[in-house]
Design a protein around this motif. Structure first.
Motif, mmCIF file in Angstrom:
data_model
loop_
_atom_site.group_PDB
_atom_site.id
_atom_site.type_symbol
_atom_site.label_atom_id
_atom_site.label_comp_id
_atom_site.label_asym_id
_atom_site.label_seq_id
_atom_site.Cartn_x
_atom_site.Cartn_y
_atom_site.Cartn_z
ATOM 1 N N VAL A 271 0.840 -1.202 0.000
ATOM 2 C CA VAL A 271 0.000 0.000 0.000
ATOM 3 C C VAL A 271 0.874 1.251 0.000
ATOM 4 C CG1 VAL A 271 -1.575 1.346 1.462
ATOM 5 C CG2 VAL A 271 -2.078 -1.031 0.940
ATOM 6 N N ASN A 272 0.488 2.197 -0.843
ATOM 7 C CA ASN A 272 1.177 3.479 -1.033
ATOM 8 C C ASN A 272 2.466 3.362 -1.848
ATOM 9 O OD1 ASN A 272 -0.787 4.948 0.300
ATOM 10 N ND2 ASN A 272 0.191 4.658 2.287
ATOM 11 N N LYS A 273 2.823 2.146 -2.283
ATOM 12 C CA LYS A 273 3.961 2.022 -3.205
ATOM 13 C C LYS A 273 3.453 2.193 -4.633
ATOM 14 C CE LYS A 273 7.326 -0.048 -0.401
ATOM 15 N NZ LYS A 273 6.870 -1.167 0.421
ATOM 16 N N HIS A 274 4.386 2.441 -5.544
ATOM 17 C CA HIS A 274 4.038 2.636 -6.950
ATOM 18 C C HIS A 274 3.686 1.289 -7.578
ATOM 19 C CE1 HIS A 274 4.477 3.939 -11.129
ATOM 20 N NE2 HIS A 274 4.373 5.181 -10.677
ATOM 21 N N ILE A 275 2.638 1.289 -8.410
ATOM 22 C CA ILE A 275 2.192 0.028 -9.019
ATOM 23 C C ILE A 275 3.318 -0.625 -9.826
ATOM 24 C CG2 ILE A 275 1.173 1.292 -10.992
ATOM 25 C CD1 ILE A 275 -0.087 -2.062 -9.551
ATOM 26 N N ALA A 276 4.204 0.202 -10.405
ATOM 27 C CA ALA A 276 5.280 -0.353 -11.227
ATOM 28 C C ALA A 276 6.324 -1.100 -10.396
ATOM 29 C CB ALA A 276 5.946 0.752 -12.044
ATOM 30 N N ASP A 277 6.243 -0.974 -9.069
ATOM 31 C CA ASP A 277 7.099 -1.802 -8.221
ATOM 32 C C ASP A 277 6.663 -3.272 -8.274
ATOM 33 O OD1 ASP A 277 8.491 0.411 -7.460
ATOM 34 O OD2 ASP A 277 7.607 0.569 -5.465
ATOM 35 N N PHE A 278 5.422 -3.487 -8.751
ATOM 36 C CA PHE A 278 4.870 -4.845 -8.717
ATOM 37 C C PHE A 278 4.494 -5.381 -10.091
ATOM 38 C CE2 PHE A 278 3.809 -2.484 -4.875
ATOM 39 C CZ PHE A 278 4.551 -3.216 -3.970
#
Ligand SMILES: [Zn+2]
Length: 162
Positions: free
Chosen positions: A94-101
């Motif tokens: 949560v609150n991380k950038h979607i592109a991290d995943f």
């Protein structure tokens, strides 16, 4: 013979598609009567997720993994099935950038189909659900088709892995 009961009015999204309620964690669709009886937005099934709404053609079907992303591309929710599939933990995502995943499976796709562009448009409330192909950031051999449409509230993009 009794007359048929009056049809309940069903809430519609901006496209006129009937809205479906679902839990942002376990994906369970609460019965309308349960929603009325329990005004809290916390899911009555798992007690962990908030109840969200999306058009019936966008909302995840049972056990379909999904993520919710806001217009700044920050992850707002990761379903239990997506946690398992992607090997991530919602509290850490949560609150991380979607592109991290998740990243586009084809980095050379035309920009109109680019994952991040799509997510920003949809989270901003524009238009029809669309599909694209994504892969986990650190895995090259795995691809998922993703259905992206708007959900709420608050307004966000729903990414369902299908
Ligand atoms: Zn739930």
């Amino acid at each position: 013979m009794r007359p048929p009961r009056a049809l309940r009015s069903v809430p519609l999204d901006e496209r006129g598609v009937a809205l479906v309620s679902f839990c942002g964690h376990c994906g369970t669709r609460p019965e309308p009567s349960a929603l009325a009886a329990q005004p809290s937005r916390v899911c009555g099934h798992c007690g962990l997720g908030l109840v969200l709404h999306a058009g019936g053609d966008v909302a995840p079907r049972r056990d379909q993994p999904f993520l919710v992303v806001d217009a700044t591309l920050s992850v707002c929710a990761v379903s239990a099935a997506a946690e398992e599939l992607l090997g991530i933990d919602e509290t850490q995502a949560v609150n991380k950038h979607i592109a991290d995943f998740l990243v586009p499976a084809d980095a050379n796709a035309p920009s109109a189909e680019h994952l991040l562009t799509l997510l920003i448009e949809v989270a901003g409330g524009s238009g029809e659900p669309r599909t694209t192909v994504v892969r986990p950031r650190h895995e090259f051999g795995v691809r998922f088709r993703a259905r992206i449409g708007s959900c709420g509230s608050p307004q966000a993009a729903l990414l369902v892995l299908i």
